[in-house]
Enzyme design. Structure first.
Site, PDB file in Angstrom:
ATOM      1  N   ASP A 127      31.709  73.447  38.477  1.00 25.14           N
ATOM      2  CA  ASP A 127      32.128  72.465  37.511  1.00 25.14           C
ATOM      3  C   ASP A 127      31.712  73.238  36.335  1.00 25.14           C
ATOM      4  O   ASP A 127      31.099  74.272  35.964  1.00 25.14           O
ATOM      5  CB  ASP A 127      31.234  71.328  37.640  1.00 25.14           C
ATOM      6  CG  ASP A 127      32.015  69.964  37.220  1.00 25.14           C
ATOM      7  OD1 ASP A 127      32.790  70.270  36.609  1.00 25.14           O
ATOM      8  OD2 ASP A 127      31.749  68.814  37.540  1.00 25.14           O
ATOM      9  N   GLU A 168      33.393  53.027  30.346  1.00 26.16           N
ATOM     10  CA  GLU A 168      32.956  53.728  31.674  1.00 26.16           C
ATOM     11  C   GLU A 168      33.751  54.872  31.965  1.00 26.16           C
ATOM     12  O   GLU A 168      34.939  55.139  31.805  1.00 26.16           O
ATOM     13  CB  GLU A 168      33.358  52.715  32.845  1.00 26.16           C
ATOM     14  CG  GLU A 168      34.720  52.277  33.113  1.00 26.16           C
ATOM     15  CD  GLU A 168      34.800  51.421  34.210  1.00 26.16           C
ATOM     16  OE1 GLU A 168      34.055  51.565  35.280  1.00 26.16           O
ATOM     17  OE2 GLU A 168      36.037  51.128  34.551  1.00 26.16           O
TER      18      GLU A 168
END
Length: 758
Positions: A238, A471
């Site tokens: 990542d 979110e």
């Protein structure tokens, strides 16, 4: 091109490179090697629900909405469309010499992490909380994206491996501790399916540690991936996760040691810049040339599989494929299938001829951001919910809304021969999260307008919810709450006050929710006539919403996550134990259960039976057909109901269900099969999803649906993480929902129960 051939060509090309050149190719922004005719290539691209971050593209519903479709065929078609647009854009960009970020063919999608806790901000990037649903949709996505041509159409990536689902604020330093049982039972199955069934080309590691080891340098996870599962593609970190090794996880002293730890453990590609230290690690004796060479070979194998050196049958895909009419129609269809009808007292579908005035209220009613989710492309037109309804009602409604034409009042007074148009009134009602819409105004400066609109309307559509600013991923858009995670299940205070104000007007009201996760809907359920969850529905969300609201199509989505009554029933957010989490382990009643969703029809499974036959007989039925169609043995096995890598039994089990639509409306619905081992102490506490099928049933029609059960459905996992088949008694439930009491209470139907002894 077969992998063996691609790897052979990669080995030959890499053998011509210097060690420095090999090391340079292990970064996501790999530079050109002009002397060998190798162009620059940027590995970083995204395609979660459409080609992302590179300009114009079709924006499909966010992944959680795609999860709600329970439709593997649709997901595969969407992924194929994404790769078509990805190829079209790559071909065009390459012709311009543009090899920038987000313009390659290696897409870091799908996200198959398990949405274990509703607070996780990135949960809407996933297909939900269930490992079986996630694996089936994930396999369909990977196969659709990568294609079945002579060359790979695009390369998919299974992320984030593994045990990754928040908290976002702690992800760079957090150690996710999971038992061996939870790993095998919950966190790993989707990754295993994508590797063994779909042949996913790459896997991305997570930021966090997993049981003490950084996920991007975990010997345990790599053994599972390349050893047990036989993964042959490339592994990518990542972004800037390797830097965390020495800055946050403190498992290395500096960048040189972090780079060595990552590549020595099997991480081939660095999203970040820590691999700039690979040569220093080599000089210090921490990395061998053979390790660097192998990583480079894996990466160039992928590039050869994509036909980036020898050409591809996809090189001729034109740019005009991007956001084509067919692709936009598919986006609309996907949105229509994703909507979940949670409550309906009969107000839906709306009857246009019986409505004179409709009120559109709420901060997400005319919001483009609420359509898109995150990791999205740029649509040439975003049809908001408000615009979709206005478009649906037609030009006359728009004239009335604009209040610029005398014919509107004439029509209302009966002076015009035209049919009376529906009058559309609108109000934003409140800000999405702040206490006012204008900085110089008093608090709740649009609340009186919302009441005025409601009082003057025959029916109110109230659109509330969240978007990626509330979110999402840590740092993405400056999320207001907890680095992207939610603090609770409540809507922002301003929206709760808006709901109360509208409810006090006493008008028939449809609550439209645009959000990517569980929201407390207890107030809405008590005070409003209808609740329709739209998720983040993509660029055609408004058109899709209008067609569903006015009955052109019946809603058919099912919840891919549990809507809980409170957070109090869940463990701490940082606790990765599955005890008490998701429908498979919870002990109380859900507010709205996983697998639940109403339609405008009335579909019921009225009967079901079990059929078993030997694997040999099942394969025999399909072998000749497979031979005639030039299919593989694996494809024949799939048709026979034998899932690759799951069968260890000499018999396969098939559920045959009789499905009837008692209602007056044609509709799709989802037939679901849940299995519960009643004998083993190692079994998951509640019945768990083992098969599903999206079916279309006409009003009054009865049809038969066949659902194969993989042998894996009859396995349990012990405390050591060992999965095994067990004999004993199984309860099999077949219906259009879970067999839990809340689903029965909400639907009025109880799934058919079958007892099977094996």
């Amino acid at each position: 091109m077969k992998r063996e051939e691609a790897r052979s060509k990669a080995q030959e090309l890499v053998s011509k490179m210097t060690l420095e050149e090999k090391a340079s190719q292990l970064r996501y922004d790999a530079p050109a090697i002009e002397r060998l005719g190798i162009p620059a290539y940027n590995w970083w691209n995204e395609a979660l629900h459409g080609v992302a971050r590179a300009g114009q593209a079709t924006v499909f519903p966010q992944a959680i909405g795609l999860g709600a479709t329970f439709d593997t065929e649709l997901i595969g078609e969407i992924a194929d469309t994404i790769s078509t647009e990805g190829r079209a854009k790559y071909n065009a960009f390459s012709s311009e010499g543009d090899r920038d970020i987000y313009k390659g063919l290696t897409f870091w999608s799908p996200n198959v992490n398990i949405f274990r806790d509703p607070r996780w901000g990135r949960g809407h990037e996933t297909y939900g909380e269930d490992p079986y649903l996630t694996s089936r949709l994930g396999v369909a996505f990977v196969k659709g994206l990568q294609g079945d041509g002579e060359t790979m159409k695009a390369a998919a990536c299974a992320k984030h491996f593994a045990v990754h689902s928040g908290p976002e604020a702690l992800r760079h330093e957090f150690d996710a501790e999971a038992t061996a049982k939870d790993m095998e039972e919950t966190y790993l199955p989707a990754f295993q399916a994508l590797v063994k069934e779909a042949g996913v080309e790459s896997v991305m590691g997570a930021y966090n540690r997993v049981n003490g080891e950084p996920a991007c340098a975990s010997q345990v996870l790599q053994k599972k991936l390349r050893g047990d599962w036989g993964f042959e593609g490339h592994f990518v970190s990542d972004c800037w996760a390797i830097r965390d090794f020495h800055e946050n996880h403190l498992v290395a002293k500096n960048a040189t040691e972090s780079a060595a730890l990552a590549i020595n453990t099997g991480c081939d590609l660095n999203c970040g810049n820590t691999y700039l230290y690979i040569m220093k690690a080599y000089q210090e004796g921490l990395v061998t040339e053979e390790t660097i060479t192998e990583a480079a070979v894996r990466l160039f194998t992928t590039r050869y599989l994509l036909g980036l050196f020898d050409g591809s049958e996809y090189d001729a895909i034109p740019y005009m494929e991007v956001e084509s009419p067919a692709h936009l129609a598919l986006a609309q269809k996907a949105a229509e299938e994703s909507f979940v009808l949670l409550k309906n007292n009969g107000i839906l579908p709306l009857q246009k001829e019986k409505i004179k005035t409709i009120g559109l209220i709420g901060p997400n009613m005319d919001s483009r951001v609420a359509l898109a989710g995150n990791y999205h492309g740029t649509a040439s037109r975003y049809v908001t919910i408000q615009e979709g309804i206005q478009d649906y009602l037609g030009a006359e409604a728009q004239i009335c809304f604009d209040n610029r034409h005398g014919d509107c009042s004439a029509a209302e007074s009966g002076e015009s021969e035209r049919s009376v148009p529906v009058r559309v009134l609108t109000s934003v009602g409140c800000h999405l999260s702040k206490d006012r819409t204008e900085s110089l105004s008093q608090e709740q400066d649009r609340l009186s307008e919302a009441r005025i609109v409601a009082k003057n309307s025959d029916v109110v559509l109230l659109c509330v919810g969240l978007d990626e600013t509330l979110e999402g991923e840590e740092g993405d858009t400056g999320n207001r709450y907890a680095s992207g995670d939610k603090e609770d299940l409540q809507l922002p205070k301003a929206q709760r006050e808006l709901m109360e104000a509208v409810a006090a007007c006493g008008k028939p009201t449809v609550l439209l929710l645009t959000a990517g996760s569980d929201i407390d809907l207890s107030y809405a359920a008590e005070h409003f006539d209808t609740i329709l969850d739209l998720w983040y529905p993509g660029c055609e969300g408004g058109h899709a919403a209008a067609r569903v609201l006015f009955g052109d199509v019946s809603p058919s989505g099912k919840l891919p996550v549990t809507f809980y009554e409170t957070l109090e029933e869940l463990p701490e957010f940082t606790d990765y134990s599955m005890q008490g989490r998701t429908y498979r382990h919870m002990t109380g009643k859900a507010q709205y259960p996983f697998g639940y969703g109403l339609t405008y029809g009335d579909v019921e499974v009225i009967a079901a039976r079990i059929e078993t036959e030997s694997e040999q007989d099942a394969l025999g039925k399909h072998q000749s057909e497979a031979f005639e169609k030039n299919e593989t043995g694996g494809e024949a096995a799939t048709k026979a109901g034998i899932k690759p890598g799951t069968s260890g039994s000499s018999f396969i089990t098939t559920v045959v269900a009789e499905v009837t639509n008692h209602g007056a409306v044609d509709t799709q619905d989802v037939v679901q099969v849940y299995v519960k081992n009643t004998d083993s102490a190692d079994a998951v506490p509640n019945p768990q999803l083992a098969a599903f099928a999206k079916v279309f049933v006409k009003a009054g029609e009865t049809r038969q649906v066949t659902l194969p059960l993989a042998a894996r459905a009859f396995t349990v996992v012990d405390a050591e993480g060992i999965r095994r088949e067990t004999g004993g008694t199984y309860k099999i439930y077949v219906g259009c929902s879970q067999p839990d009491e809340k689903s029965v209470e909400l639907t009025g139907d109880r799934p058919v129960e079958i007892v099977l002894t094996r």
